[in-house]
Enzyme design. Structure first.
Site, PDB file in Angstrom:
ATOM      1  N   ASP A 200       0.854  -1.195   0.000  1.00  0.00           N
ATOM      2  CA  ASP A 200       0.000   0.000   0.000  1.00  0.00           C
ATOM      3  C   ASP A 200       0.884   1.237   0.000  1.00  0.00           C
ATOM      4  OD1 ASP A 200      -1.702   2.136   0.455  1.00  0.00           O
ATOM      5  OD2 ASP A 200      -2.992   1.024   1.824  1.00  0.00           O
ATOM      6  N   HIS A 205       0.476   7.844   4.077  1.00  0.00           N
ATOM      7  CA  HIS A 205       1.091   7.132   5.193  1.00  0.00           C
ATOM      8  C   HIS A 205       2.595   7.365   5.313  1.00  0.00           C
ATOM      9  CE1 HIS A 205      -2.786   5.235   5.376  1.00  0.00           C
ATOM     10  NE2 HIS A 205      -2.653   4.784   4.143  1.00  0.00           N
ATOM     11  N   ILE A 220      -0.528   9.214   8.679  1.00  0.00           N
ATOM     12  CA  ILE A 220      -1.275   8.321   9.560  1.00  0.00           C
ATOM     13  C   ILE A 220      -0.958   6.864   9.220  1.00  0.00           C
ATOM     14  CG2 ILE A 220      -3.117  10.005   9.845  1.00  0.00           C
ATOM     15  CD1 ILE A 220      -4.817   8.350   7.904  1.00  0.00           C
ATOM     16  N   GLY A 223      -5.081   1.892   7.936  1.00  0.00           N
ATOM     17  CA  GLY A 223      -6.133   1.228   8.689  1.00  0.00           C
ATOM     18  C   GLY A 223      -5.966  -0.282   8.693  1.00  0.00           C
TER      19      GLY A 223
END
Length: 297
Positions: A200, A205, A220, A223
């Protein structure tokens, strides 16, 4: 309109071959923080090839996670700004244990498009089969800010992300009473940088400037990284370390996680299932994962 629901739903499914090996599985487990302590026999099941088993949430990154969330954004009828995209929720159904090495066919399609008024939610379904039959089915809820309002089907009343609660979503409270187990997991500062090596590459991120454009103070955590960390905690504490007992795993991403924070993972036993709630300790137990259920044998 950037999202044409009818066109997206009518689009032909996309199929492709995916493959993975022991190195991919090991890297994924390390990206979740496995291997601490490094010589713990329970951790060696995640980090040593001679003892290796596969955490079922590896299904979300097998074959570099394609087709998946990012590929879903290039489907016919979908043309959106990546900075407006958040992963709202994830559901995984296991048809049998995932082998340590494998080659399979992944077929992806848009299974649903929901109009939440101020946002759209795409449900990207991926079905994976190998020579022996079905392996797993993934449903990813993709939340796109600013792309709703065309008068389409609103879908389920529970919204996939806490930032939408003002639009009418009602979060589900965790079970009453004290949890059966609580685990606290301190995240590494470079947790997102490690996890992204499993496929990903969303700059949200890793890139501070991109994160600011997307409305965050700093990059961040994925998830799906929190999703994997949580499943590992459930397997290790309530399922006797047996990954083959997991039948399905569903969650709603209720808030963001920043690398370096501590996750508080609370677990309640139910008949054939574990209910889970995850929060960020340093932010007054701000909800991170909600409506989370691990069904098991």
């Amino acid at each position: 309109m950037p999202i044409d629901a009818a066109k997206a739903l009518a689009a032909e499914p996309r199929s492709g071959e995916i493959s993975w090996d022991r190195k991919d599985v090991l890297l994924y487990h390390l990206g979740l923080g496995a291997g601490v302590p490094a010589t713990d026999p329970d951790e060696l099941r995640y980090t040593l090839e001679s003892r290796l088993h596969v955490l079922p949430s590896f299904a979300t990154v097998a074959g570099n996670g394609s087709p998946g969330v990012i590929s879903g954004l290039s489907m016919p009828g979908v043309d959106v700004d990546l900075a407006r995209v958040l992963h709202g929720g994830q559901s995984l159904t296991l048809h049998r244990p995932i082998p340590v090495e494998g080659t399979a066919t992944a077929t992806g399609r848009i299974a649903a498009v929901h109009d939440k008024g101020k946002a759209a939610v795409l449900v990207m379904r991926t079905e994976v089969t190998d020579a022996d039959g079905p392996l797993w089915t993934n449903d990813a809820q993709i939340f796109v800010r600013g792309e709703g309002g065309w008068g389409g089907d609103r879908g389920p009343s529970s919204l996939p992300h806490s930032r939408l609660r003002s639009s009418g979503g009602t979060p589900t409270e965790p079970p009453a009473g004290e949890p059966d187990r609580t685990v606290e997991k301190r995240l590494r500062e470079d947790q997102a940088l490690l996890y992204r090596l499993s496929g990903d590459w969303n700059p949200l991120h890793a890139d501070p400037e991109f994160a600011k454009v997307a409305g965050f103070d700093r990059p961040i955590l994925h998830g799906l990284c929190t999703y994997g960390i949580t499943l590992k905690a459930v397997v290790d504490t309530l399922l006797g370390g047996d990954v083959s007992r997991v039948r399905s795993y569903t969650t709603r991403f209720a808030g963001v996680v920043y690398p370096g924070e501590t996750l508080r993972i609370r677990m309640w036993r139910q008949a054939g299932a574990v209910r889970v709630a995850v929060s960020a300790v340093e932010r007054d137990d701000a909800p991170v994962l909600a409506d989370t259920v691990v069904e098991h044998s």
